[in-house]
Design an enzyme around this catalytic site. Sequence first.
Site, PDB file in Angstrom:
ATOM      1  N   CYS A   2     -98.507 -18.408  -4.277  1.00 41.84           N
ATOM      2  CA  CYS A   2     -99.202 -17.133  -4.362  1.00 41.84           C
ATOM      3  C   CYS A   2    -100.431 -17.243  -3.487  1.00 41.84           C
ATOM      4  O   CYS A   2    -100.737 -18.296  -2.960  1.00 41.84           O
ATOM      5  CB  CYS A   2     -99.624 -16.877  -5.804  1.00 41.84           C
ATOM      6  SG  CYS A   2     -98.244 -17.031  -6.944  1.00 41.84           S
ATOM      7  N   ARG A  27     -97.873 -15.177   1.481  1.00 37.84           N
ATOM      8  CA  ARG A  27     -97.641 -16.215   0.477  1.00 37.84           C
ATOM      9  C   ARG A  27     -96.855 -15.690  -0.733  1.00 37.84           C
ATOM     10  O   ARG A  27     -96.455 -16.463  -1.596  1.00 37.84           O
ATOM     11  CB  ARG A  27     -98.984 -16.775  -0.014  1.00 37.84           C
ATOM     12  CG  ARG A  27     -99.878 -17.275   1.090  1.00 37.84           C
ATOM     13  CD  ARG A  27    -101.127 -17.889   0.516  1.00 37.84           C
ATOM     14  NE  ARG A  27    -100.796 -19.070  -0.245  1.00 37.84           N
ATOM     15  CZ  ARG A  27    -100.649 -20.274   0.271  1.00 37.84           C
ATOM     16  NH1 ARG A  27    -100.834 -20.462   1.551  1.00 37.84           N
ATOM     17  NH2 ARG A  27    -100.342 -21.295  -0.489  1.00 37.84           N
ATOM     18  N   TRP A  74     -96.045 -14.507  -6.003  1.00 40.81           N
ATOM     19  CA  TRP A  74     -94.606 -14.747  -5.814  1.00 40.81           C
ATOM     20  C   TRP A  74     -94.141 -15.347  -7.133  1.00 40.81           C
ATOM     21  O   TRP A  74     -94.528 -16.464  -7.482  1.00 40.81           O
ATOM     22  CB  TRP A  74     -94.387 -15.713  -4.647  1.00 40.81           C
ATOM     23  CG  TRP A  74     -92.945 -15.916  -4.302  1.00 40.81           C
ATOM     24  CD1 TRP A  74     -92.201 -15.147  -3.457  1.00 40.81           C
ATOM     25  CD2 TRP A  74     -92.078 -16.964  -4.758  1.00 40.81           C
ATOM     26  NE1 TRP A  74     -90.922 -15.644  -3.373  1.00 40.81           N
ATOM     27  CE2 TRP A  74     -90.809 -16.762  -4.156  1.00 40.81           C
ATOM     28  CE3 TRP A  74     -92.234 -18.055  -5.615  1.00 40.81           C
ATOM     29  CZ2 TRP A  74     -89.730 -17.605  -4.386  1.00 40.81           C
ATOM     30  CZ3 TRP A  74     -91.149 -18.885  -5.845  1.00 40.81           C
ATOM     31  CH2 TRP A  74     -89.910 -18.659  -5.225  1.00 40.81           C
ATOM     32  N   ASN A 100    -102.530 -20.401  -8.169  1.00 37.50           N
ATOM     33  CA  ASN A 100    -101.391 -20.605  -7.268  1.00 37.50           C
ATOM     34  C   ASN A 100    -100.818 -21.971  -7.590  1.00 37.50           C
ATOM     35  O   ASN A 100    -101.520 -22.973  -7.455  1.00 37.50           O
ATOM     36  CB  ASN A 100    -101.869 -20.551  -5.806  1.00 37.50           C
ATOM     37  CG  ASN A 100    -100.794 -21.031  -4.845  1.00 37.50           C
ATOM     38  OD1 ASN A 100     -99.607 -20.898  -5.114  1.00 37.50           O
ATOM     39  ND2 ASN A 100    -101.221 -21.595  -3.729  1.00 37.50           N
ATOM     40  N   GLY A 101     -99.565 -22.006  -8.011  1.00 35.92           N
ATOM     41  CA  GLY A 101     -98.945 -23.291  -8.344  1.00 35.92           C
ATOM     42  C   GLY A 101     -98.034 -23.125  -9.544  1.00 35.92           C
ATOM     43  O   GLY A 101     -97.637 -22.013  -9.885  1.00 35.92           O
ATOM     44  N   GLU A 487     -79.992 -21.277  13.210  1.00 37.05           N
ATOM     45  CA  GLU A 487     -81.278 -20.587  13.149  1.00 37.05           C
ATOM     46  C   GLU A 487     -81.100 -19.084  13.365  1.00 37.05           C
ATOM     47  O   GLU A 487     -81.724 -18.270  12.688  1.00 37.05           O
ATOM     48  CB  GLU A 487     -82.223 -21.216  14.186  1.00 37.05           C
ATOM     49  CG  GLU A 487     -83.575 -20.556  14.365  1.00 37.05           C
ATOM     50  CD  GLU A 487     -84.441 -20.523  13.117  1.00 37.05           C
ATOM     51  OE1 GLU A 487     -84.089 -21.152  12.099  1.00 37.05           O
ATOM     52  OE2 GLU A 487     -85.481 -19.839  13.146  1.00 37.05           O
ATOM     53  N   LYS A 491     -82.173 -16.211  10.685  1.00 34.95           N
ATOM     54  CA  LYS A 491     -83.083 -15.100  11.008  1.00 34.95           C
ATOM     55  C   LYS A 491     -82.472 -13.769  10.589  1.00 34.95           C
ATOM     56  O   LYS A 491     -83.154 -12.919  10.030  1.00 34.95           O
ATOM     57  CB  LYS A 491     -83.378 -15.043  12.515  1.00 34.95           C
ATOM     58  CG  LYS A 491     -84.299 -16.086  13.089  1.00 34.95           C
ATOM     59  CD  LYS A 491     -85.749 -15.965  12.714  1.00 34.95           C
ATOM     60  CE  LYS A 491     -86.022 -16.701  11.437  1.00 34.95           C
ATOM     61  NZ  LYS A 491     -86.319 -18.108  11.513  1.00 34.95           N
ATOM     62  N   GLU A 494     -82.348 -13.447   6.632  1.00 32.27           N
ATOM     63  CA  GLU A 494     -83.572 -13.323   5.845  1.00 32.27           C
ATOM     64  C   GLU A 494     -84.315 -12.021   6.067  1.00 32.27           C
ATOM     65  O   GLU A 494     -85.028 -11.576   5.184  1.00 32.27           O
ATOM     66  CB  GLU A 494     -84.498 -14.540   6.024  1.00 32.27           C
ATOM     67  CG  GLU A 494     -85.204 -14.644   7.325  1.00 32.27           C
ATOM     68  CD  GLU A 494     -86.104 -15.875   7.385  1.00 32.27           C
ATOM     69  OE1 GLU A 494     -86.721 -16.243   6.379  1.00 32.27           O
ATOM     70  OE2 GLU A 494     -86.197 -16.466   8.478  1.00 32.27           O
ATOM     71  N   HIS A 510     -61.322 -24.579  12.153  1.00 37.12           N
ATOM     72  CA  HIS A 510     -61.035 -25.282  10.898  1.00 37.12           C
ATOM     73  C   HIS A 510     -61.292 -24.407   9.670  1.00 37.12           C
ATOM     74  O   HIS A 510     -61.443 -24.920   8.568  1.00 37.12           O
ATOM     75  CB  HIS A 510     -61.863 -26.574  10.819  1.00 37.12           C
ATOM     76  CG  HIS A 510     -61.539 -27.532  11.919  1.00 37.12           C
ATOM     77  ND1 HIS A 510     -60.361 -28.232  11.985  1.00 37.12           N
ATOM     78  CD2 HIS A 510     -62.230 -27.871  13.034  1.00 37.12           C
ATOM     79  CE1 HIS A 510     -60.339 -28.982  13.064  1.00 37.12           C
ATOM     80  NE2 HIS A 510     -61.468 -28.781  13.734  1.00 37.12           N
ATOM     81  N   LYS A 609     -93.971 -17.055   2.616  1.00 39.18           N
ATOM     82  CA  LYS A 609     -94.139 -17.890   3.807  1.00 39.18           C
ATOM     83  C   LYS A 609     -94.257 -19.371   3.446  1.00 39.18           C
ATOM     84  O   LYS A 609     -93.654 -20.213   4.092  1.00 39.18           O
ATOM     85  CB  LYS A 609     -95.376 -17.409   4.567  1.00 39.18           C
ATOM     86  CG  LYS A 609     -95.608 -18.103   5.883  1.00 39.18           C
ATOM     87  CD  LYS A 609     -94.633 -17.618   6.928  1.00 39.18           C
ATOM     88  CE  LYS A 609     -94.821 -18.311   8.257  1.00 39.18           C
ATOM     89  NZ  LYS A 609     -93.617 -18.167   9.092  1.00 39.18           N
TER      90      LYS A 609
HETATM   91  O1  M6R Z   1     -93.595 -24.139   6.317  1.00 42.63           O
HETATM   92  P1  M6R Z   1     -92.273 -24.829   6.468  1.00 42.63           P
HETATM   93  O2  M6R Z   1     -91.888 -24.990   7.902  1.00 42.63           O
HETATM   94  O3  M6R Z   1     -92.189 -26.119   5.739  1.00 42.63           O
HETATM   95  O4  M6R Z   1     -91.240 -23.834   5.804  1.00 42.63           O
HETATM   96  C1  M6R Z   1     -89.896 -24.186   5.664  1.00 42.63           C
HETATM   97  C2  M6R Z   1     -89.052 -22.974   5.334  1.00 42.63           C
HETATM   98  O5  M6R Z   1     -89.448 -22.417   4.119  1.00 42.63           O
HETATM   99  C3  M6R Z   1     -89.137 -21.909   6.421  1.00 42.63           C
HETATM  100  O6  M6R Z   1     -88.784 -22.410   7.675  1.00 42.63           O
HETATM  101  C4  M6R Z   1     -88.229 -20.727   6.087  1.00 42.63           C
HETATM  102  O7  M6R Z   1     -86.897 -21.115   6.157  1.00 42.63           O
HETATM  103  C5  M6R Z   1     -88.510 -19.558   7.029  1.00 42.63           C
HETATM  104  N1  M6R Z   1     -88.672 -18.352   6.286  1.00 42.63           N
HETATM  105  C6  M6R Z   1     -87.441 -19.336   8.021  1.00 42.63           C
HETATM  106  O8  M6R Z   1     -87.707 -18.260   8.862  1.00 42.63           O
END
Ligand code: M6R
Length: 614
Positions: A2, A27, A74, A100-101, A487, A491, A494, A510, A609
């Site tokens: 958070c 966050r 969050w 936060n935690g 990747e 993208k 998400e 396969h 994030k």
């Molecule tokens: O801050 P980090 O690079 O450790 O985060 C890892 C993942 O949570 C992060 O890359 C996540 O998959 C992204 N939302 C991808 O776009």
Amino acid sequence: MCGIVGYMGFRPAAAVVLNGLQRLEYRGYDSAGLALFEDGKLELYKTQGKVADLRQLSSFDTTTQTIGIGHTRWATHGVPSDSNAHPHKSNSGELLLIHNGIIENYDALKQLLISKGYVFHSDTDTEVLVNLIEDVQKSHNYKLGKAVQVALGQVIGAYAITVLDIKKPNELVVAKLGSPLAIGVGENEYFIASDASPFVEFTKQAIYLKDHQMAILRREKPIVLRSLKDDNKADYYLQELSLDLEQIEKGGYDHFMLKEIYEQAHAIKDTYRGRLLGEESLIKMAGIEEHLEKFLNAKRIIIVACGTSWHAGLVAEYILEDLVRIPVEVEYASEFKYRNPIITERDVVIAISQSGETADTLAAINLAKEHGAFVFGVCNVVGSTISRATHAGAYTHAGPEIGVASTKAFTTQITVLTLMALRLAQAKGSISKEEFKSIIAELELMPQKVEVALLQNKTTLEIAKRYQTATNCLYLGRGVNFPVALEGALKLKEISYIHAEGYPAAEMKHGPIALIDENMPVIVVAINKGHYDKVVSNIQEIKSRKGKIIAVVTEGDQTVKALADHVIEIPETLECLSPLLTTIPLQLLSYHMAVILNKNVDQPRNLAKSVTVE
Ligand code: M6R
């Protein structure tokens, strides 16, 4: 995961806290709350939804209170709702807390408090904590700081908290373990936040609280830091911030994600600046030089990371093994921690994390350290938990990444890892002088080539329009571009919520080939390097089954162009550096798809994030 913000000074706190919360929404953004306090009067606002919804609850423009604490959430314990939003009040109504935690033993503590007559109005662990502090305070007649210290001694978990006691109106108590907490120190004012972005326009002086530390902030008095372990006074270091306001604003772009996609040319340059000395054919990275022997004597390199950072690790596996000839294993940090892995003192662990706060990655680091491995961090956020928990490291210098979907973090992580591979290969003698020179010369051209790749924006927009009704997509690539396919799929998933899968192109036959029909868009990275001919065959196989082919090709390619429904051209480059270019159109494609589908690009649903829970 958070965001917390606090203020005590002379400005209207509501504006400082609300604007700060908006910057921390990356966050978490499922509920938000704000407490304002002045002259014995408390105002508390909480709502499910975003900070924008919180702003609707009152005419905050006219409020004058100079103490405020706020939270953007969050959800971990309890659904997103008004009652689960922070700040949480203690039973007496005297203490307010933002957190936060995660308090892992919250249930046991809650039962204990219930047996003492406490009642709870939310499902959160945070409400347990605020009542625990109250219980300690009242049972021993402690001052707030002491009560916080003693209560936290009973807590298992992670926290960055701020506590306000309405009986002590000119004091805020903060404490930290695991989750980040920065204190901005101005002239007669204090700011508290999960990172420095909420206060960067007010002060450039910050204290980053360490784990097991608390601080007592009193109006117009010097700050006091204490150890949570023994209550002794602790020293602190006032850090000069280099962050600018414009770095954390959209700068004319519609979304942070688009801004960050476009920043990649600069970001890559910032990553290698001062490290890549082209004329001298040298790479200098302090973290590597100081620990060169560790790397050169390593029996194995283990890379731990999550999400996009894990994909960067997979790209690095190809490059490190090829150039340095040391075996590399890439692990999901979350799996690594829980599968009793074999780790020895001869292993070097590279932890990759944009935020430097990812709990799974941090847990993997701690495990590796316990087994005596040398741990090297590749982080973007300076001073982050992971950058401090590792033995050495290299920052990516990408600048703040605010869009939840990682973009420039990925390309700059690959840049750092490539520099590391080149330096290690040079030291080990596993690369010829000619190859070394040609890779660094090409790396220096990358910012220019990224600019050219970005010119495909319009093409990707057209493709996104054409496939906006797709419900599934396949992404294929081979070799170093297989992780790029993963990747690309991540993208799309998400931010546009379209189901997508990434595969090594050859793996399609396969199983996944069964999915292909005239409705399936297949995005193929088909540059003229590596196993180009084989990828062309894979494209033929898709075409024979009427799949729609969107191919990322090298400028001037004719073979794939003749087969594909759409091509996106990128500049010619070396295979090992190609992910820096092939990934750009895939980022743009997902971005446009999400915008067309009217999704929240920067704050996709259910995500945050920094993922600071395991
Ligand atoms: O801050 P980090 O690079 O450790 O985060 C890892 C993942 O949570 C992060 O890359 C996540 O998959 C992204 N939302 C991808 O776009």
